[in-house]
Design a protein around this motif. Structure first.
Motif, short mmCIF file in Angstrom:
data_model
loop_
_atom_site.label_atom_id
_atom_site.label_comp_id
_atom_site.label_asym_id
_atom_site.label_seq_id
_atom_site.Cartn_x
_atom_site.Cartn_y
_atom_site.Cartn_z
N ARG A 39 -92.65 6.64 -34.36
CA ARG A 39 -94.02 6.16 -34.22
C ARG A 39 -94.31 5.86 -32.76
NH1 ARG A 39 -94.94 2.02 -39.25
NH2 ARG A 39 -94.45 3.53 -40.85
N THR A 40 -95.48 6.27 -32.33
CA THR A 40 -95.89 5.92 -30.99
C THR A 40 -96.56 4.56 -31.06
OG1 THR A 40 -97.97 7.08 -31.29
CG2 THR A 40 -96.18 8.31 -30.25
N ARG A 41 -96.27 3.73 -30.11
CA ARG A 41 -96.82 2.38 -30.13
C ARG A 41 -98.19 2.39 -29.47
NH1 ARG A 41 -93.37 -0.91 -32.39
NH2 ARG A 41 -91.17 -0.69 -31.98
N SER A 42 -99.14 1.93 -30.22
CA SER A 42 -100.45 1.70 -29.65
C SER A 42 -100.54 0.20 -29.41
CB SER A 42 -101.53 2.20 -30.60
OG SER A 42 -101.42 1.54 -31.84
N GLY A 43 -101.69 -0.37 -29.44
CA GLY A 43 -101.83 -1.81 -29.26
C GLY A 43 -101.36 -2.54 -30.51
#
Length: 167
Positions: A39-43
């Motif tokens: 998973r790419t980390r967003s806010g």
């Protein structure tokens, strides 16, 4: 606009002046790994100050609480905002407390800011407590504060034990 052969032909369509450019092109070829992709980390997920949650919250991502939570919270990184109140255990890799927590705090890195109000035990690997923070409870350092095992209740301070023996 469309011919019948274009609609019924299998396979991906490429955009052309005749197709609707507002719709994404369908790609029927997927090269997915056997496991879920990372998973790419967003806010962080934010619970606003006018929100009250009764129940547990569990995520592998980051959470910022500004409202009230009556339940346990597990997260990667947890930020307790100045307007927040949490009644329950919080467990995270990194915990930043700016508001109020009533319950146990377990984290690899725990930071209590000057506006923090914590009533409960803190189990940590590293801790920072800013001047002005209010803290009532015990502090215990552990190599693995996030371990799935239940952390035993911390012993009361030595002065309290002496009073208890006098009774």
């Amino acid at each position: 606009m469309f011919s019948k052969t274009r609609v019924t032909e299998p396979g991906p369509r490429s955009p052309s002046p005749e197709t609707d450019l507002n719709r994404p092109a369908m790609d029927h070829h997927f090269d997915l790994p056997a496991q879920q992709p990372a998973r790419t980390r967003s806010g962080p997920s934010v619970l606003s100050s006018d929100l009250t949650v009764k129940g547990n919250i569990t995520t592998q991502g980051d959470v910022q609480i500004e409202g009230t939570v009556e339940g346990d919270i597990r997260a990667h990184q947890l930020t307790v905002g100045e307007t927040a109140t949490i009644r329950g255990e919080i467990v995270a890799d990194e915990i930043i407390v700016n508001g109020r927590v009533v319950g146990r705090v377990r984290g690899l890195k725990v930071r209590l800011s000057a506006t923090a109000r914590v009533e409960g035990d803190i189990v940590h690997k590293t801790i920072a407590i800013e001047s002005g923070a209010h803290f009532e409870g015990s502090v215990q350092r552990q190599e693995d504060p996030l371990g799935n095992g239940v952390t035993p209740k911390l012993a009361p301070p030595a002065a309290a034990r002496i009073d208890a023996k006098a009774e």
